[in-house]
Design a protein around this motif. Sequence first.
Motif, short mmCIF file in Angstrom:
data_model
loop_
_atom_site.label_atom_id
_atom_site.label_comp_id
_atom_site.label_asym_id
_atom_site.label_seq_id
_atom_site.Cartn_x
_atom_site.Cartn_y
_atom_site.Cartn_z
N UNK A 93 -16.96 -5.17 -20.73
CA UNK A 93 -15.59 -4.77 -20.47
C UNK A 93 -14.89 -4.37 -21.78
N UNK A 94 -13.95 -3.42 -21.67
CA UNK A 94 -13.26 -2.88 -22.84
C UNK A 94 -11.77 -2.80 -22.58
N UNK A 95 -10.96 -3.17 -23.57
CA UNK A 95 -9.50 -3.08 -23.48
C UNK A 95 -9.04 -1.78 -24.15
N UNK A 96 -8.32 -0.96 -23.39
CA UNK A 96 -7.98 0.38 -23.90
C UNK A 96 -6.81 0.99 -23.14
N UNK A 97 -5.98 1.77 -23.85
CA UNK A 97 -4.95 2.62 -23.24
C UNK A 97 -5.33 4.09 -23.49
N UNK A 98 -4.70 4.98 -22.73
CA UNK A 98 -4.91 6.41 -22.91
C UNK A 98 -3.57 7.10 -23.14
N UNK A 99 -3.56 8.04 -24.07
CA UNK A 99 -2.36 8.82 -24.36
C UNK A 99 -2.70 10.30 -24.20
N UNK A 100 -2.09 10.94 -23.22
CA UNK A 100 -2.30 12.37 -22.98
C UNK A 100 -1.15 13.18 -23.57
N UNK A 101 -1.50 14.27 -24.25
CA UNK A 101 -0.52 15.21 -24.78
C UNK A 101 -0.90 16.59 -24.28
N UNK A 102 -0.12 17.13 -23.35
CA UNK A 102 -0.50 18.41 -22.74
C UNK A 102 -0.36 19.60 -23.69
N UNK A 103 0.16 19.36 -24.89
CA UNK A 103 0.27 20.43 -25.88
C UNK A 103 -1.01 20.57 -26.72
N UNK A 104 -1.88 19.59 -26.67
CA UNK A 104 -3.14 19.65 -27.41
C UNK A 104 -4.19 20.32 -26.55
N UNK A 105 -4.47 21.57 -26.85
CA UNK A 105 -5.32 22.41 -25.99
C UNK A 105 -6.81 22.34 -26.34
N UNK A 106 -7.18 21.53 -27.31
CA UNK A 106 -8.57 21.54 -27.77
C UNK A 106 -9.48 20.63 -26.96
N UNK A 107 -8.91 19.78 -26.11
CA UNK A 107 -9.75 18.84 -25.36
C UNK A 107 -9.02 18.34 -24.13
N UNK A 108 -9.77 18.07 -23.03
CA UNK A 108 -9.15 17.47 -21.85
C UNK A 108 -9.01 15.95 -21.99
N UNK A 109 -9.62 15.40 -23.03
CA UNK A 109 -9.61 13.94 -23.19
C UNK A 109 -8.33 13.48 -23.87
N UNK A 110 -7.88 12.28 -23.51
CA UNK A 110 -6.70 11.72 -24.17
C UNK A 110 -7.09 11.06 -25.50
N UNK A 111 -6.10 10.59 -26.22
CA UNK A 111 -6.36 9.69 -27.33
C UNK A 111 -6.56 8.30 -26.74
N UNK A 112 -7.68 7.69 -27.06
CA UNK A 112 -7.95 6.33 -26.59
C UNK A 112 -7.49 5.35 -27.65
#
Length: 242
Positions: free
Chosen positions: A220-239
Amino acid sequence: MITIVSPDIHIPFQCPDAERLLHRLIRKHKPGKLVLLGDVLDCHAISTHNKIAYWRDNFEEELLQGYEYLKKLRKTCGPKTEIVYIQGNHERRWGKLVGRCLPQLSVTRNLLPHFLKLKELDIKWVQDASVTPVWVNSGQGKIRCYHGDEVRGSSAFGARHALKIGKLINSSVLIGHTHRHGCISFTVAGKKGNFVAIELGHVADQKSKGMAYAYPHTDWTKCYAIFDDKKKDSPLPEFVFV
């Protein structure tokens, strides 16, 4: 727009460090949207699983702690942030208990949002994310959010169950539920581009008695995700790991 996503919190077994980190992330990024992926409450007192004996009569305390947690989130977010709360399998314990043991009180089956005062806190309750879509915007399109139990199955490794859901709905998908963390890229026949399946993890306290059944032998892993729709280089969020 910035969107912050939190996986399973399992109040009253939440991780204090993770809670403090979430408030720091909100103050730093000032998100337009906060998505809670479900299992915000553990609903331990009404669980049919092996439970802490002294906790059996403490459901009122769980509800109070849940309300206080959400109240603090609303205060830190401010009135303009949209907060979405997806029901998870632990919250569904309420309705199952009523249906199984108190069918005469079926009118109370959907009252959990009332006791958490979600209307007062201006928090949107999504009873079933497979019926009511919840989306987050990434830099390369939309990603659909589920708790994860809406589709039967589990993950032997991170992102396996999310991949199953993504292929069923032909869309990028983000889930909690498995408490594992992982990302898988996949393609959909007849659709251009790549899609992503993400399992975010959890933010419960693995040292608590409520989570002791899984530790220490778990991935198990503890993690949040932060999405910024202005960053066009990846569909992944900042973990952001706890």
